[in-house]
Design an enzyme around this catalytic site. Structure first.
Site, PDB file in Angstrom:
ATOM      1  N   THR A 216       0.837  -1.198   0.000  1.00  0.00           N
ATOM      2  CA  THR A 216       0.000   0.000   0.000  1.00  0.00           C
ATOM      3  C   THR A 216       0.872   1.248   0.000  1.00  0.00           C
ATOM      4  OG1 THR A 216      -1.537  -1.272   1.343  1.00  0.00           O
ATOM      5  CG2 THR A 216      -1.934   1.093   1.165  1.00  0.00           C
ATOM      6  N   GLU A 433      20.452 -24.141   0.837  1.00  0.00           N
ATOM      7  CA  GLU A 433      20.360 -23.269  -0.339  1.00  0.00           C
ATOM      8  C   GLU A 433      21.679 -23.203  -1.099  1.00  0.00           C
ATOM      9  OE1 GLU A 433      17.601 -22.383  -1.497  1.00  0.00           O
ATOM     10  OE2 GLU A 433      16.466 -22.961   0.290  1.00  0.00           O
TER      11      GLU A 433
HETATM   12  P1  ADP Z   1       0.867  -4.081   2.843  1.00  0.00           P
HETATM   13  O1  ADP Z   1       0.002  -3.218   1.999  1.00  0.00           O
HETATM   14  O2  ADP Z   1       1.971  -4.753   2.064  1.00  0.00           O
HETATM   15  O3  ADP Z   1       0.161  -5.052   3.705  1.00  0.00           O
HETATM   16  P2  ADP Z   1       1.473  -1.604   4.111  1.00  0.00           P
HETATM   17  O4  ADP Z   1       1.948  -0.819   2.960  1.00  0.00           O
HETATM   18  O5  ADP Z   1       0.079  -1.371   4.541  1.00  0.00           O
HETATM   19  O6  ADP Z   1       1.662  -3.144   3.840  1.00  0.00           O
HETATM   20  O7  ADP Z   1       2.460  -1.398   5.321  1.00  0.00           O
HETATM   21  C1  ADP Z   1       2.019  -1.078   6.614  1.00  0.00           C
HETATM   22  C2  ADP Z   1       2.962  -0.124   7.276  1.00  0.00           C
HETATM   23  O8  ADP Z   1       4.218  -0.757   7.510  1.00  0.00           O
HETATM   24  C3  ADP Z   1       3.299   1.069   6.407  1.00  0.00           C
HETATM   25  O9  ADP Z   1       2.369   2.081   6.577  1.00  0.00           O
HETATM   26  C4  ADP Z   1       4.681   1.466   6.927  1.00  0.00           C
HETATM   27  O10 ADP Z   1       4.584   2.259   8.082  1.00  0.00           O
HETATM   28  C5  ADP Z   1       5.283   0.139   7.307  1.00  0.00           C
HETATM   29  N1  ADP Z   1       6.126  -0.396   6.236  1.00  0.00           N
HETATM   30  C6  ADP Z   1       5.941  -1.543   5.568  1.00  0.00           C
HETATM   31  N2  ADP Z   1       6.907  -1.746   4.671  1.00  0.00           N
HETATM   32  C7  ADP Z   1       7.733  -0.683   4.732  1.00  0.00           C
HETATM   33  C8  ADP Z   1       8.912  -0.301   4.035  1.00  0.00           C
HETATM   34  N3  ADP Z   1       9.442  -1.072   3.072  1.00  0.00           N
HETATM   35  N4  ADP Z   1       9.488   0.862   4.371  1.00  0.00           N
HETATM   36  C9  ADP Z   1       8.964   1.633   5.327  1.00  0.00           C
HETATM   37  N5  ADP Z   1       7.855   1.333   6.019  1.00  0.00           N
HETATM   38  C10 ADP Z   1       7.235   0.187   5.749  1.00  0.00           C
HETATM   39 ZN    ZN Z   2      15.555 -26.797  -1.480  1.00  0.00          ZN
END
Ligand code: ADP
Ligand code: ZN
Length: 609
Positions: A216, A433
């Site tokens: 997201t 691996e």
């Molecule tokens: P998904 O949609 O993959 O389930 P989200 O985008 O809703 O995950 O992530 C939830 C929260 O986790 C984000 O709002 C952020 O605060 C944190 N987060 C997740 N991945 C990252 C990332 N790669 N870098 C920084 N924050 C992250």
């Molecule tokens: Zn294997």
């Protein structure tokens, strides 16, 4: 979006049933007469006999004087209103008097027209309206429109650019995903540049990865970077509504998006509408979901790709998606969003640490090391928990101790569901691996290793060795097939060589190796014993690709023997390769254990040192 679903969602039908029941109850209690079936028209003679029998209580003449209405007890002994015609009958008055019947201009039991009107129309309608209000409030809470007139309108939340405010800077450790999305940002920035040359960008891209990895966030960042509006809707919002509503919502979403183009449309949890359509069940099934999916496909095919509407969708179950969604012109780009490796976790911790006051000299690397397998969302949570702890303890900065404590709380919480591996297990997975990778690298004609990782996947795999062919491959020769089988056996071979025993970790390898070997014997004519004879057919290429035997039982047994022989030989080859390269095996496994993810280049550098 971690979990946007409100916990209790009673289906709307409950509300309707309750409403109808209430109205019925109301009528049964307040208007018993109405229920019993109103006014009965009877013959004048019958009226007279009722008077004589003493059943008639009150009699009155209607306003225009051509009807007699009277109140009498019916057969069951209840009061009921009857009417009859006016008949020239001089004796009636006496007759009524002697029977003790009151006669007036208005039957008192009969309510005035005004009261009747209020009871039979105003009140029920009022109650319906109140119920409606109550219903709508319930709907609004679930993110639906409150106005009955706008039922067909989607309620996709529109986040203007200033509201998302998210940029790629906010997303850490997902470099590959970001790279894949940069082109889309550029396209949204200046669609005319692409249109001028006639280039069409993909209409949709699918972000695939475990929950909490920032799918997201990435979608929002694309909108933020491109300064375009961000429409977001969750797949589950499409299907939990009335029949036909999902499709209407899709239509409206695209209409809105087209008006606001260029823009990003983000569909979270697309698997809830995009599930594979059940081939077997022609009847029934989930028609509502299918309609919604069909509408989505139609809209995606229909809109003008040059206009600058880009649809991003997220799922953590890509294998369950309907293949129709993945066809060219739809979600034909797949962008993996993986759990972060060590460096990624450090970066994510740092991004979130920007928002809290940290004590100087906090060691993020130590925290990252302790959180192998944690998602971005969990790391964000760790920073927040640490800040809360600091406040609880009356400090104004977050210290190392706070972070370590909150790792415990957060990890303990998800250890149960995610199974963070112990050091011992991580060691085994590393050797496993590297075993695959070494066997692959030491054979001619096998695809080069691109990446090795021991970061667990939600799919259940604890590690992963990725081999990428230089060019796309449509044919495999016999040697390549054999090499691939040897590579697949390399994992367990390494476990056996180093630890002297084997684990359950190779089940998927075994399955794949067996499939390949079976194919060689039964379908590809690669065994001397049978030659070019088809012994198996593929049932349905598009649905699972399972096979059935088309040979005698005795032949089936021979096929099995051949399969066993091929896999055994491959395993012996793998054992030999690993024995010959044991020092490298140890060196590489240690390196992988340390780094968690290594590139093919790093792997080759150490191997060729
Ligand atoms: P998904 O949609 O993959 O389930 P989200 O985008 O809703 O995950 O992530 C939830 C929260 O986790 C984000 O709002 C952020 O605060 C944190 N987060 C997740 N991945 C990252 C990332 N790669 N870098 C920084 N924050 C992250
Ligand atoms: Zn294997």
């Amino acid at each position: 979006m971690l979990d946007s679903n409100s916990p209790n969602k009673k289906p709307l039908i409950y509300y309707c049933v309750i409403a109808v029941a209430l109205i019925l109850l109301f009528n049964a209690l307040i208007f018993p007469a109405m229920i019993r079936g109103s006014v009965k028209q009877i013959a004048y003679s019958e009226f007279l006999s009722m008077v004589d029998a003493g059943r008639v209580k009150e009699v009155s003449l209607s306003e225009d004087g051509d009807q007699i209405a009277f109140l009498a007890t019916d057969e069951e002994g209840n009061d009921a209103v009857y009417t009859t015609v006016v008949f020239p009958d001089d004796g009636l008055t006496n007759r009524l008097e002697s029977a003790g019947v009151t006669f007036s201009s208005q039957i008192s039991k009969q309510n005035s027209p005004l009261i009747n009107f209020i009871f039979s129309w105003v009140l029920p309608i009022g109650i319906f309206m109140l119920l409606g209000r109550f219903l709508m409030r319930g709907l609004e809470k679930r993110g639906m429109p409150g106005n009955a007139m706008s039922f067909g309108k989607a309620n996709a939340k529109i986040y203007a650019e200033s509201e998302t405010g998210v940029t790629f800077d906010n997303v850490a450790g997902e470099e590959e995903a970001k790279e894949a999305l940069v082109e889309i940002v550029d396209f949204l920035h200046s669609p005319e540049k692409y249109a001028a040359i006639g280039a069409k960008l993909p209409k949709g891209a699918l972000l695939v990865g475990p929950p909490g990895t920032g799918k997201t966030l990435l979608a929002k960042a694309v909108a933020g970077e491109a300064h375009v509006p961000f429409f977001s809707i969750s797949g589950s919002e499409f299907v939990e509504m009335f029949v036909g509503m999902g499709a209407a919502k899709v239509r409206d979403l695209f209409k809105q998006a087209n008006e606001k183009a260029p823009c990003i449309v983000f569909i979270d949890e697309i698997d809830t509408i995009g599930k594979k359509r059940d081939a077997g069940s022609g009847l029934g099934g989930n028609d509502e979901r299918e309609q919604t999916l069909n509408q989505l496909l139609t809209e995606m095919d229909g809109f003008d790709g040059k206009k600058g509407v880009v649809i991003l969708a997220a799922t953590n179950r890509p294998e369950s998606l309907d293949p129709a969604l993945l066809r060219p012109g739809r979600f034909d780009r797949r962008i993996p969003v993986q759990l972060p490796d060590l460096a990624g976790r450090v970066a994510i911790l740092k991004v979130h640490a920007r928002e809290v006051r940290m004590a100087p000299g906090v060691d993020f690397e130590a925290v990252a090391r302790a959180t192998s397998g944690a998602s971005g969302a969990e790391l964000a949570n760790i920073i927040n928990e640490a800040a809360l702890r600091a406040v609880r303890l009356g400090r104004d900065t977050v210290e190392q101790g706070d972070l370590e404590e909150s790792v415990e709380t957060v990890i303990a919480g998800y250890q149960r569901k995610n199974a963070v591996m112990s050091q011992r297990e991580r060691q085994i997975v590393s050797y496993h691996e590297i075993g695959h990778a070494l066997v692959a690298a030491k054979q001619q004609n096998s695809a080069p290793v691109a990446k090795i990782t021991i970061i667990p996947r939600t799919s259940g795999a604890l590690g992963y060795t990725m081999q990428v062919d230089q060019d796309e491959h449509f044919l495999m020769d016999q040697e390549e097939m054999a090499n691939k089988i040897a590579t697949l056996t390399g994992g367990q071979a390494a476990e056996k060589l180093v630890f002297g025993r084997i684990t359950t970790g190779a089940s998927n390898d075994i399955e794949q190796a067996t499939k390949l070997a079976r194919g060689m014997v039964a379908r590809y004519g690669m065994s001397d014993e049978f030659g070019m004879v088809a012994l198996e057919t593929v049932n349905n290429q598009y649905l699972g690709g399972d096979t059935s035997l088309i040979c005698a039982q005795a032949t089936a047994e021979k096929i099995d023997q051949q399969v066993v022989r091929i896999v055994k030989e491959a395993r012996e080859k793998a054992d030999r390769i690993l024995r010959e390269n044991e020092p490298k095996l140890h060196e590489l496994a240690k390196f992988l254990l340390e780094k968690e993810t290594i590139t093919g280049q790093e792997f080759m550098d150490i191997l060729n040192r």
